[in-house]
Design a protein around this motif. Structure first.
Motif, PDB file in Angstrom:
ATOM      1  N   LEU A  76       0.828  -1.201   0.000  1.00 25.49           N
ATOM      2  CA  LEU A  76       0.000   0.000   0.000  1.00 25.49           C
ATOM      3  C   LEU A  76       0.867   1.258   0.000  1.00 25.49           C
ATOM      4  N   ALA A  77       1.895   1.293   0.846  1.00 26.35           N
ATOM      5  CA  ALA A  77       2.769   2.470   0.891  1.00 26.35           C
ATOM      6  C   ALA A  77       3.455   2.693  -0.454  1.00 26.35           C
ATOM      7  N   HIS A 131      -1.558   9.163 -15.211  1.00 32.19           N
ATOM      8  CA  HIS A 131      -1.303  10.399 -14.470  1.00 32.19           C
ATOM      9  C   HIS A 131      -2.619  10.812 -13.817  1.00 32.19           C
ATOM     10  N   TYR A 132      -2.779  10.476 -12.561  1.00 32.78           N
ATOM     11  CA  TYR A 132      -4.043  10.654 -11.869  1.00 32.78           C
ATOM     12  C   TYR A 132      -4.237  12.080 -11.369  1.00 32.78           C
ATOM     13  N   ARG A 133      -5.491  12.505 -11.347  1.00 29.01           N
ATOM     14  CA  ARG A 133      -5.890  13.701 -10.602  1.00 29.01           C
ATOM     15  C   ARG A 133      -6.173  13.257  -9.173  1.00 29.01           C
ATOM     16  N   ARG A 134      -5.746  14.046  -8.198  1.00 30.12           N
ATOM     17  CA  ARG A 134      -5.797  13.648  -6.795  1.00 30.12           C
ATOM     18  C   ARG A 134      -6.814  14.509  -6.058  1.00 30.12           C
ATOM     19  N   GLU A 156       3.672   5.560  -5.749  1.00 31.11           N
ATOM     20  CA  GLU A 156       3.784   5.491  -7.205  1.00 31.11           C
ATOM     21  C   GLU A 156       2.609   6.164  -7.897  1.00 31.11           C
ATOM     22  N   GLU A 157       1.391   5.884  -7.428  1.00 35.38           N
ATOM     23  CA  GLU A 157       0.196   6.382  -8.111  1.00 35.38           C
ATOM     24  C   GLU A 157      -0.103   7.844  -7.802  1.00 35.38           C
ATOM     25  N   PRO A 172       3.286  10.934 -13.364  1.00 39.57           N
ATOM     26  CA  PRO A 172       2.681   9.683 -13.825  1.00 39.57           C
ATOM     27  C   PRO A 172       3.140   8.496 -12.981  1.00 39.57           C
ATOM     28  N   ASP A 173       2.268   7.514 -12.849  1.00 40.66           N
ATOM     29  CA  ASP A 173       2.619   6.256 -12.193  1.00 40.66           C
ATOM     30  C   ASP A 173       3.708   5.582 -13.026  1.00 40.66           C
ATOM     31  N   PRO A 174       4.874   5.301 -12.450  1.00 42.95           N
ATOM     32  CA  PRO A 174       5.954   4.700 -13.253  1.00 42.95           C
ATOM     33  C   PRO A 174       5.613   3.307 -13.778  1.00 42.95           C
TER      34      PRO A 174
END
Length: 202
Positions: free
Chosen positions: A83-84, A141-144, A89-90, A134-136
């Protein structure tokens, strides 16, 4: 009824949300994963001090998710480590100690080559986020967003089972993290430059 507040930009993003079909995995609250049932995924309800949780939106396909994902070899079988790592990453997120909530029983085993498995759920403090990237692993590339837990369930399309899971997360967060059971209902996007969310003193 209180009006839910959000910006025009977030309204445009939420207008493109697409929900995945419900998988129907039974929720096993507070039950330990039975010996011999492999844990293949770990996902988290990551709380801000006002009771909202980190929610990810992929602007390309409109899919909403909580931070988390599959266990990788470097996690050494530890869903807390997974999870960490996935949150970092995300969402470029730093989290506090994770508290186990229960697991979803996946009898079909779509995350385990067709063999049954467990998908663990946890709650933790969202300490902060770094600059958006972006998540490697996936390139997404998420909006948070920070969203009240009940609204997260609605965005995910999880229905009553998801609401039960959210309530378990809120109870744990209220007891362990001191967050309010009734969250702030403003939907807010975290800055792309990053920020502190949950003070390290808490």
């Amino acid at each position: 009824m209180q009006r839910i507040e959000y910006s025009a930009e977030i309204a445009e993003l939420l207008g493109r949300i697409r929900r995945r079909p419900a998988a129907g995995w039974p929720w096993r609250p507070a039950e330990e994963v039975p010996p011999g049932l492999p844990v293949k995924q770990s996902w988290g309800w990551l709380f801000a001090p006002d009771g909202r949780v980190l929610t990810l939106v992929n602007p390309k396909d409109g899919i909403v998710s909580l931070p988390g994902g599959s266990l990788e070899p470097e996690d050494r079988g530890d869903p807390v480590a997974a999870l960490a790592r996935e949150a970092a990453e995300e969402a470029q997120a730093v989290i506090g100690p994770a508290h186990y909530l229960g697991y979803l029983y996946d009898r079909v085993g779509s995350a385990n080559g067709g063999h049954e498995c467990a998908r663990v759920r946890m709650a933790a403090a969202l300490r902060g986020v770094g600059p958006s990237a972006p998540d490697p692993a996936s390139g997404r590339h998420y909006r948070r967003l920070l969203v009240a837990p009940g609204l997260v369930v609605e965005l995910l399309g999880w229905g009553l089972p998801g609401l039960r899971q959210a309530r378990a997360a809120v109870r744990t967060a209220a007891a362990q993290l001191g967050v309010p059971a009734a969250a702030n209902e403003v939907i807010e996007e975290l800055p792309v430059t990053g920020c502190e969310v949950f003070p390290l003193t808490r």
